[in-house]
Design a protein around this motif. Structure first.
Motif, PDB file in Angstrom:
ATOM      1  N   VAL A  20      57.608  53.752  -1.152  1.00 18.96           N
ATOM      2  CA  VAL A  20      57.368  52.583  -0.304  1.00 18.96           C
ATOM      3  C   VAL A  20      57.204  51.394  -1.232  1.00 18.96           C
ATOM      4  O   VAL A  20      56.377  51.441  -2.158  1.00 18.96           O
ATOM      5  N   ALA A  21      57.983  50.356  -1.021  1.00 21.55           N
ATOM      6  CA  ALA A  21      57.980  49.209  -1.933  1.00 21.55           C
ATOM      7  C   ALA A  21      57.624  47.939  -1.191  1.00 21.55           C
ATOM      8  O   ALA A  21      57.950  47.763  -0.013  1.00 21.55           O
ATOM      9  N   LEU A  22      56.945  47.043  -1.896  1.00 21.94           N
ATOM     10  CA  LEU A  22      56.718  45.700  -1.376  1.00 21.94           C
ATOM     11  C   LEU A  22      56.540  44.765  -2.550  1.00 21.94           C
ATOM     12  O   LEU A  22      55.984  45.157  -3.587  1.00 21.94           O
ATOM     13  N   GLY A  23      57.009  43.545  -2.410  1.00 23.44           N
ATOM     14  CA  GLY A  23      56.887  42.556  -3.470  1.00 23.44           C
ATOM     15  C   GLY A  23      57.857  41.423  -3.257  1.00 23.44           C
ATOM     16  O   GLY A  23      58.947  41.609  -2.699  1.00 23.44           O
ATOM     17  N   GLU A  24      57.467  40.247  -3.693  1.00 28.78           N
ATOM     18  CA  GLU A  24      58.330  39.071  -3.617  1.00 28.78           C
ATOM     19  C   GLU A  24      59.040  38.865  -4.945  1.00 28.78           C
ATOM     20  O   GLU A  24      58.444  39.060  -6.012  1.00 28.78           O
ATOM     21  N   LEU A  25      60.292  38.483  -4.882  1.00 26.48           N
ATOM     22  CA  LEU A  25      61.091  38.246  -6.084  1.00 26.48           C
ATOM     23  C   LEU A  25      61.197  36.757  -6.377  1.00 26.48           C
ATOM     24  O   LEU A  25      61.451  35.950  -5.474  1.00 26.48           O
ATOM     25  N   SER A  26      61.001  36.419  -7.644  1.00 29.89           N
ATOM     26  CA  SER A  26      61.315  35.054  -8.069  1.00 29.89           C
ATOM     27  C   SER A  26      62.789  35.005  -8.451  1.00 29.89           C
ATOM     28  O   SER A  26      63.464  36.038  -8.560  1.00 29.89           O
ATOM     29  N   LEU A  27      63.305  33.817  -8.687  1.00 23.64           N
ATOM     30  CA  LEU A  27      64.728  33.683  -8.974  1.00 23.64           C
ATOM     31  C   LEU A  27      65.111  34.291 -10.312  1.00 23.64           C
ATOM     32  O   LEU A  27      66.279  34.607 -10.544  1.00 23.64           O
ATOM     33  N   ASP A  28      64.150  34.463 -11.227  1.00 20.29           N
ATOM     34  CA  ASP A  28      64.457  35.069 -12.521  1.00 20.29           C
ATOM     35  C   ASP A  28      64.129  36.559 -12.561  1.00 20.29           C
ATOM     36  O   ASP A  28      64.148  37.181 -13.625  1.00 20.29           O
ATOM     37  N   GLY A  29      63.783  37.131 -11.394  1.00 21.49           N
ATOM     38  CA  GLY A  29      63.569  38.565 -11.324  1.00 21.49           C
ATOM     39  C   GLY A  29      62.130  39.018 -11.466  1.00 21.49           C
ATOM     40  O   GLY A  29      61.857  40.223 -11.388  1.00 21.49           O
ATOM     41  N   ARG A  30      61.204  38.102 -11.675  1.00 21.57           N
ATOM     42  CA  ARG A  30      59.800  38.492 -11.750  1.00 21.57           C
ATOM     43  C   ARG A  30      59.286  38.907 -10.373  1.00 21.57           C
ATOM     44  O   ARG A  30      59.747  38.393  -9.347  1.00 21.57           O
ATOM     45  N   LEU A  31      58.312  39.818 -10.348  1.00 25.47           N
ATOM     46  CA  LEU A  31      57.697  40.245  -9.095  1.00 25.47           C
ATOM     47  C   LEU A  31      56.404  39.472  -8.879  1.00 25.47           C
ATOM     48  O   LEU A  31      55.522  39.458  -9.753  1.00 25.47           O
TER      49      LEU A  31
END
Length: 504
Positions: A104-115
């Motif tokens: 089960v995954a959750l997280g927001e991505l920034s444009l450079d791939g950071r979580l």
């Protein structure tokens, strides 16, 4: 071939499992997300595209369709970025499909791939454990989610780390639970000079989680007393800490993944809206009564709150939960709190002082406290008048009991209640008693029954008031170390029921 990943959608404190399906098919190049996404979820495709581009991964020039199932469940929040990216990476065979489906995954991505950290990691970990899956989340959320302890929690700083983990290049270590946050510096009841009756009432309220109303002139110490109530409350049990932290996780109030054993103390201003107090707004977020779950809700200047807001407290006080009903959402939150309210006796505040009271006395007091409806007033177990402290007494050294000594008695009484109600998970303190169980443990002796019968006849005690007197008497008996409820316990409980400035 459809690749799958899993995440959650939040309905109150419940995290419902969502299957993220990714299909890549021939056709005009495009990236579509379906399944009742909100604006933040719809925008995930641009964040995912940019994050993959930062890793030098190009999307196939085909039609990409992301379906969030069940499709009739509203999907809100930026935490869908990571599971969408995982499903897409699995669909193009960069990471193994079977391993992704076990997470089960959750997280927001920034444009450079950071979580980037998101809210709700703690209830998401609970949902992952129930579905027998591990949890993948941003590194900033790992310490919070690891408190569940029933499932493996993997915390990554970037999407690149996630790919390296699934391809076996650099496996992620399991996240460790955050620290138990230290108790903040409390204020001592010994600093409050006088007001011994109010202190005794606070001790009873803390021991049985009874609702309390304090009425007194400006400067008599109402707010000072309220600020010291947390210092005599016992720490949260492990179950209570997890319940409270799940609500605070949804509200984004957990600091650095740490969980506190200190009971929450919420004190909203009297200009707060109904949605702020009860819950609501976009996504039906928890309100102050839910954020105060297992703790204290302090409402200063109680009659100044809008009448409509005060009346919404009546049902949550009785049931210990609130249903936030909106056109597109019906969300249930727990809200077992101790309501501590403070009020002046009238608008000018000096009704009991002949030298300073306005010319409208005593009608001004009736009009002012009349803003508190009878049904709501009837829900206060303890009502205390707080007289002004004489100037001469302010120069005297503090002689009252310390919060530590009072807290020890409260903890002892709570321990008795925990043992008494060990066979019933719905009961934790005496305030939860009702029906047959109330009769079993709180029925007083013959003298006590005679006393409460006379009080009910002479003072117009309602059926709810009668039961609340019995609960308070049971708590007083627990503080006294008595197995039975006796006449003195009933007499003291009745004395707190009828404060001179409040209506029966």
């Amino acid at each position: 071939m459809v690749a799958k990943a899993y995440t959650v959608a939040f309905e109150g404190v419940e995290a419902r499992l969502v299957e993220v399906q990714c299909a890549i098919s021939p056709g005009l190049p495009g990236f579509t997300i379906v399944g009742l996404p909100d604006k933040a979820v719809s925008e995930a495709k641009e964040r995912v595209r940019a994050a993959l581009s930062a890793m030098s991964i190009a999307l196939p020039t085909k039609k990409i369709t992301i379906n969030l199932s069940p499709a009739d469940l509203p999907k809100e929040g930026s935490h869908f970025d990571l599971p969408i990216a995982l499903a897409l990476l699995a669909a193009i065979d960069i990471i193994p499909k079977d391993e992704v489906e076990g997470t089960v995954a959750l997280g927001e991505l920034s444009l450079d791939g950071r979580l980037i950290a998101v809210i709700g990691a703690l209830p998401a970990a609970m949902a992952a454990a129930e579905s027998d899956r591990s949890l993948l989340c941003p590194r900033a959320c790992g310490a919070e989610a690891a408190w569940v302890g029933a499932t493996e929690v993997l915390a990554a700083a970037s999407l690149d780390e996630v790919v390296r983990h699934y391809t076996g290049q650099c496996p992620l270590p399991p996240a460790e639970a955050g620290e138990v946050l230290p108790k903040t510096g409390g204020r001592d009841l010994a600093e409050v000079k006088g007001q011994e009756r109010a202190k005794r009432a606070m001790e009873i309220a803390a021991a049985g989680r009874h609702h309390m109303l304090i009425v007194g002139t400006p400067g008599s110490g109402k707010s000072m007393l309220a600020a010291r109530l947390p210092g005599i409350l016992p720490p949260l049990s492990a179950v209570e800490a997890l319940e409270t932290s799940m609500i605070h996780s949804l509200a984004g109030l957990l600091a650095e993944g740490g969980i506190s054993r200190e009971r929450p103390f919420r004190e909203p201003h009297h200009t707060a809206s109904m949605a702020a107090i009860v819950g609501g707004g976009k996504g039906a977020k928890p309100g102050e009564i839910s954020l105060a779950h297992n703790g204290v809700l302090f409402l200063d200047e109680f009659p100044e709150f809008p009448r409509q807001v005060l009346e919404t407290l009546r049902q949550p006080i009785e049931t210990g939960e609130v249903m936030v009903a909106r056109a597109n959402a019906h969300v249930r939150y727990p809200c077992r709190f101790l309501l501590l309210a403070a009020a002046n006796p009238c608008r000018c505040g000096y009704l009991s002082d002949p030298a300073r009271a306005c010319g409208k006395a005593p009608l001004c007091g009736d009009d002012y406290l009349g803003r508190i409806s009878g049904p709501l007033m009837d829900r206060f177990d303890l009502r205390v008048d707080v007289p002004p402290v004489a100037y001469a007494d302010l120069d005297l050294p503090a002689t009252g009991e310390t919060s530590a000594s009072i807290a020890a008695r409260v903890a002892s009484a709570r321990a008795v209640q925990t043992l008494r109600y060990a066979d019933d998970s719905s009961l934790r303190v005496n305030a939860d008693l009702e029906g047959k169980r109330l009769e079993e443990v709180a029925t007083p002796d013959a003298e006590g029954r005679a006393l409460i019968s006379r009080a009910a006849e002479r003072m117009g005690l309602t059926a709810r008031g009668y039961h609340r007197v019995l609960r308070v008497a049971r708590t007083i008996a627990d503080l006294d170390g008595s197995i039975d409820v006796r006449q003195p316990h009933v007499a003291e409980a009745i004395s707190y029921r009828f404060a001179p400035s409040t209506k029966p």
